[in-house]
Design an enzyme around this catalytic site. Structure first.
Site, short mmCIF file in Angstrom:
data_model
loop_
_atom_site.label_atom_id
_atom_site.label_comp_id
_atom_site.label_asym_id
_atom_site.label_seq_id
_atom_site.Cartn_x
_atom_site.Cartn_y
_atom_site.Cartn_z
N LYS A 14 0.82 -1.22 0.00
CA LYS A 14 0.00 0.00 0.00
C LYS A 14 0.85 1.27 0.00
O LYS A 14 0.62 2.18 -0.78
CB LYS A 14 -0.95 0.01 1.21
CG LYS A 14 -1.97 -1.10 1.22
CD LYS A 14 -2.86 -1.05 2.45
CE LYS A 14 -2.16 -1.15 3.76
NZ LYS A 14 -1.53 -2.43 4.07
N ARG A 89 -10.06 0.74 8.89
CA ARG A 89 -9.74 -0.65 9.21
C ARG A 89 -10.88 -1.38 9.88
O ARG A 89 -10.78 -2.58 10.13
CB ARG A 89 -8.51 -0.71 10.11
CG ARG A 89 -7.26 -0.34 9.37
CD ARG A 89 -6.05 -0.64 10.19
NE ARG A 89 -4.86 -0.35 9.40
CZ ARG A 89 -3.64 -0.64 9.77
NH1 ARG A 89 -3.44 -1.22 10.92
NH2 ARG A 89 -2.63 -0.35 9.01
N ARG A 128 11.46 -6.46 4.68
CA ARG A 128 11.38 -5.04 5.04
C ARG A 128 11.94 -4.81 6.45
O ARG A 128 12.58 -3.80 6.71
CB ARG A 128 9.93 -4.56 4.95
CG ARG A 128 9.76 -3.06 5.23
CD ARG A 128 8.37 -2.59 4.90
NE ARG A 128 7.44 -2.90 5.98
CZ ARG A 128 6.13 -2.65 5.93
NH1 ARG A 128 5.60 -2.11 4.86
NH2 ARG A 128 5.34 -2.94 6.96
N ARG A 134 11.81 -1.37 11.88
CA ARG A 134 10.51 -1.54 12.54
C ARG A 134 10.46 -2.89 13.23
O ARG A 134 10.58 -3.93 12.60
CB ARG A 134 9.37 -1.43 11.52
CG ARG A 134 9.18 -0.01 11.01
CD ARG A 134 8.10 0.08 9.97
NE ARG A 134 6.86 -0.55 10.38
CZ ARG A 134 5.78 -0.61 9.61
NH1 ARG A 134 5.79 -0.09 8.40
NH2 ARG A 134 4.69 -1.19 10.04
N ARG A 146 -0.44 -9.96 13.00
CA ARG A 146 -0.97 -8.78 12.28
C ARG A 146 -1.82 -9.21 11.08
O ARG A 146 -2.88 -8.64 10.82
CB ARG A 146 0.18 -7.89 11.80
CG ARG A 146 0.85 -7.14 12.93
CD ARG A 146 2.16 -6.50 12.53
NE ARG A 146 2.03 -5.57 11.43
CZ ARG A 146 3.03 -5.26 10.61
NH1 ARG A 146 4.23 -5.80 10.75
NH2 ARG A 146 2.84 -4.39 9.64
#
Length: 190
Positions: A14, A89, A128, A134, A146
């Site tokens: 996204k 969401r 990533r 992160r 998640r």
């Protein structure tokens, strides 16, 4: 003014696609993740609250997220349109966004969902995590949680937009350019 909800699970692409599409269509990109990370980095009260949820793979409560997004939209009076990335969401957030926009005489034009297999998502997020710093991208257990939260709690927003005939599913696997072309095909028809 075009308003698009760019939808999909964590790792679907996204943010990458929103960055490309905002330039191509001259839109404002509103990413709840980016906004939360800004607040967490600056240790604001919102950042502290959001951090406790995000680091455990949970969703930030609706009222916090909705209020934050309204503030961001209201700051962007000159925008030609918006890409909402990571929002809404929940069905409550979708209803709140619809009501907020209706009060301005506007509406969401489309929800475009990037559809990606769970295994591809895990692979992308772990990759990533090696470069992003992160914590939520570096732990496969948190990543899978998640993704499960997305399927259990977030994917139901799809039916909200399907009922309005505003839902478009797009294959989110392949090269960045291939995915951008698929998204552009949908946007160009709006």
């Amino acid at each position: 003014m075009i308003k698009i909800v760019l939808f999909g699970p964590p790792g679907a692409g996204k943010g990458t696609q929103a960055t490309i599409l905002k330039e191509k269509y001259d839109l404002m990109h509103l990413s709840t993740g980016d906004i939360f990370r800004y607040h967490m980095k600056n240790d604001t009260p919102l950042g502290k609250e959001a951090k406790s949820y995000i680091e455990n793979g949970q969703l930030v409560p609706d009222e916090v997220t909705v209020g934050m997004l309204k503030d961001e939209v209201n700051k962007q009076k000159e925008a030609n349109g918006f890409i909402f990335d990571g929002f809404p969401r929940t069905e409550m957030q979708a209803e709140a966004l619809d009501n907020f926009l209706a009060n301005k005489g506007e509406e969401i034009n489309a929800m475009i969902a990037l559809e990606v297999s769970d295994e591809t998502l895990v692979k992308r997020l772990l990759e990533r995590g090696k470069t992003s710093g992160r914590k939520d991208d570096a732990n496969e257990e948190v990543i899978r949680k998640r993704i499960k939260v997305y399927h259990d709690e977030t994917a139901i927003v799809k039916s909200f937009y399907q009922k309005q005939s505003k839902y478009y599913g797009v294959n989110g696997e392949g090269s960045i350019e291939e995915i951008t072309a698929r998204l552009s095909d949908v946007i160009d028809q709006l």
